[in-house]
Design a protein around this motif. Sequence first.
Motif, PDB file in Angstrom:
ATOM      1  N   ALA A  56      -5.497   1.257  -0.835  1.00  0.00           N
ATOM      2  CA  ALA A  56      -4.694   1.131   0.383  1.00  0.00           C
ATOM      3  C   ALA A  56      -4.236   2.490   0.880  1.00  0.00           C
ATOM      4  CB  ALA A  56      -3.481   0.235   0.117  1.00  0.00           C
ATOM      5  N   ASP A  57      -4.061   2.603   2.211  1.00  0.00           N
ATOM      6  CA  ASP A  57      -3.452   3.795   2.772  1.00  0.00           C
ATOM      7  C   ASP A  57      -1.998   3.863   2.350  1.00  0.00           C
ATOM      8  OD1 ASP A  57      -5.830   4.413   4.053  1.00  0.00           O
ATOM      9  OD2 ASP A  57      -5.268   3.356   5.892  1.00  0.00           O
ATOM     10  N   GLU A  58      -1.425   5.047   2.456  1.00  0.00           N
ATOM     11  CA  GLU A  58      -0.047   5.240   1.995  1.00  0.00           C
ATOM     12  C   GLU A  58       0.925   4.314   2.711  1.00  0.00           C
ATOM     13  OE1 GLU A  58       3.206   8.876   1.423  1.00  0.00           O
ATOM     14  OE2 GLU A  58       1.093   9.319   1.824  1.00  0.00           O
ATOM     15  N   GLU A  59       0.689   4.066   4.002  1.00  0.00           N
ATOM     16  CA  GLU A  59       1.627   3.237   4.772  1.00  0.00           C
ATOM     17  C   GLU A  59       1.394   1.742   4.570  1.00  0.00           C
ATOM     18  OE1 GLU A  59      -1.805   4.356   7.537  1.00  0.00           O
ATOM     19  OE2 GLU A  59      -0.559   5.331   6.007  1.00  0.00           O
ATOM     20  N   GLU A  60       0.273   1.360   3.942  1.00  0.00           N
ATOM     21  CA  GLU A  60       0.020  -0.052   3.649  1.00  0.00           C
ATOM     22  C   GLU A  60       0.827  -0.471   2.428  1.00  0.00           C
ATOM     23  OE1 GLU A  60      -4.175  -2.033   4.566  1.00  0.00           O
ATOM     24  OE2 GLU A  60      -4.413  -0.145   3.496  1.00  0.00           O
ATOM     25  N   LEU A  61       1.656  -1.487   2.578  1.00  0.00           N
ATOM     26  CA  LEU A  61       2.472  -1.989   1.484  1.00  0.00           C
ATOM     27  C   LEU A  61       1.821  -3.228   0.878  1.00  0.00           C
ATOM     28  CD1 LEU A  61       5.974  -1.709   3.221  1.00  0.00           C
ATOM     29  CD2 LEU A  61       4.818   0.007   1.793  1.00  0.00           C
ATOM     30  N   THR A  62       2.325  -3.630  -0.276  1.00  0.00           N
ATOM     31  CA  THR A  62       1.824  -4.856  -0.901  1.00  0.00           C
ATOM     32  C   THR A  62       1.948  -6.037   0.053  1.00  0.00           C
ATOM     33  OG1 THR A  62       2.420  -4.061  -3.119  1.00  0.00           O
ATOM     34  CG2 THR A  62       2.138  -6.437  -2.845  1.00  0.00           C
ATOM     35  N   SER A  63       3.067  -6.108   0.750  1.00  0.00           N
ATOM     36  CA  SER A  63       3.258  -7.216   1.696  1.00  0.00           C
ATOM     37  C   SER A  63       2.237  -7.168   2.821  1.00  0.00           C
ATOM     38  CB  SER A  63       4.679  -7.191   2.264  1.00  0.00           C
ATOM     39  OG  SER A  63       4.967  -5.943   2.873  1.00  0.00           O
ATOM     40  N   ASN A  64       1.854  -5.974   3.268  1.00  0.00           N
ATOM     41  CA  ASN A  64       0.834  -5.857   4.312  1.00  0.00           C
ATOM     42  C   ASN A  64      -0.515  -6.403   3.834  1.00  0.00           C
ATOM     43  OD1 ASN A  64       2.267  -2.653   5.015  1.00  0.00           O
ATOM     44  ND2 ASN A  64       2.574  -4.515   6.214  1.00  0.00           N
ATOM     45  N   LEU A  65      -0.848  -6.122   2.572  1.00  0.00           N
ATOM     46  CA  LEU A  65      -2.094  -6.651   2.014  1.00  0.00           C
ATOM     47  C   LEU A  65      -2.049  -8.173   1.981  1.00  0.00           C
ATOM     48  CD1 LEU A  65      -2.571  -4.217  -1.044  1.00  0.00           C
ATOM     49  CD2 LEU A  65      -3.328  -3.908   1.315  1.00  0.00           C
TER      50      LEU A  65
END
Length: 325
Positions: A56-65
């Motif tokens: 994941a990119d740095e700004e992608e969070l677990t919740s975004n996934l």
Amino acid sequence: MYTRRKPLKPPQSIHITALGSYAPTRVVTNNDLSEMVDTSDAWIQSHTGIRERHIADEEELTSNLAYRAIDDLLAGYNLEASHIDGIVCATATPDYPGFPSVACMIAEHFGITGPALDVSAGCTGFIYALEVARAMIATGSMKNALVVGAEKLSSVVNWKDRNTCVLFGDGAGCALLEPSEEGGTGFIDTLLKAEAAGTKALTIHPKNHAIEMDGRAVYSFAVRTIGATILALVERNNLSLESIDWIVPHQANRRIIQACSKRYGIPEEKFYMNIDRYANTSAASIPLALREMDRAGLLKKGQNILLVGFGAGLTYGGTLLTWTH
């Protein structure tokens, strides 16, 4: 004003009716890692079966996934988020310390007002979460439940440790559990276990927030518990290994599966493996595999499917079900 829920009539059976998954677009190959630490593509493949992983990119969070995996489920099965009553999320990598649970973030994002809770059982998390959701549906706490496995393991990997950084990837998967009054088998049996004495063999260090692992101890534990779980579920339900169509294991290491197959006499071709393209995504690995199998047409009505996992805790467990759609 709060309105008390009316208890639901216990369903005759509970089924997985929809699946979704998401892997970040960035792919890191073994050759890429060989430029960061002293390793090689040949060594990683021969010792783990892994060729690449999604990061994941740095700004992608677990919740975004998780959001993206749920979007895939809703679009793939022509469902609206309002259809979902509750959320159970398995994760070892919440967005930030002190943040609301990932399940609550999902519920807020999709406007879901039913129960929402996280389950933390390491790489066995999805198996544990399935049973929590199944039990809550069976007792009337939820009409249905979306079970999510989501992990951003790249955020807890020491990228200078060649023994662990090659093993992990990021991703999310989900399964919708729904009851049926008309019968059909669905979930048959679940076995959940833990060996707390092995806690230090696989953990996220509290100070540096990085994964630490005793590889030999975890390997021995995994081979033993995967085999024991499979045989226990088969035997106590009066089935045979021949009657199991697919075993979907937590995707940690191909050599673990091969060793388990040899030791317990379980045909290796029964195990579905995609670790070569995703690496170890912890609680996300089983739903990622199920969604891939579903897309490929490998899951067929009436098949007996056995899901099995192991992970930090040390936890392990399995779920036996019949595919019903």
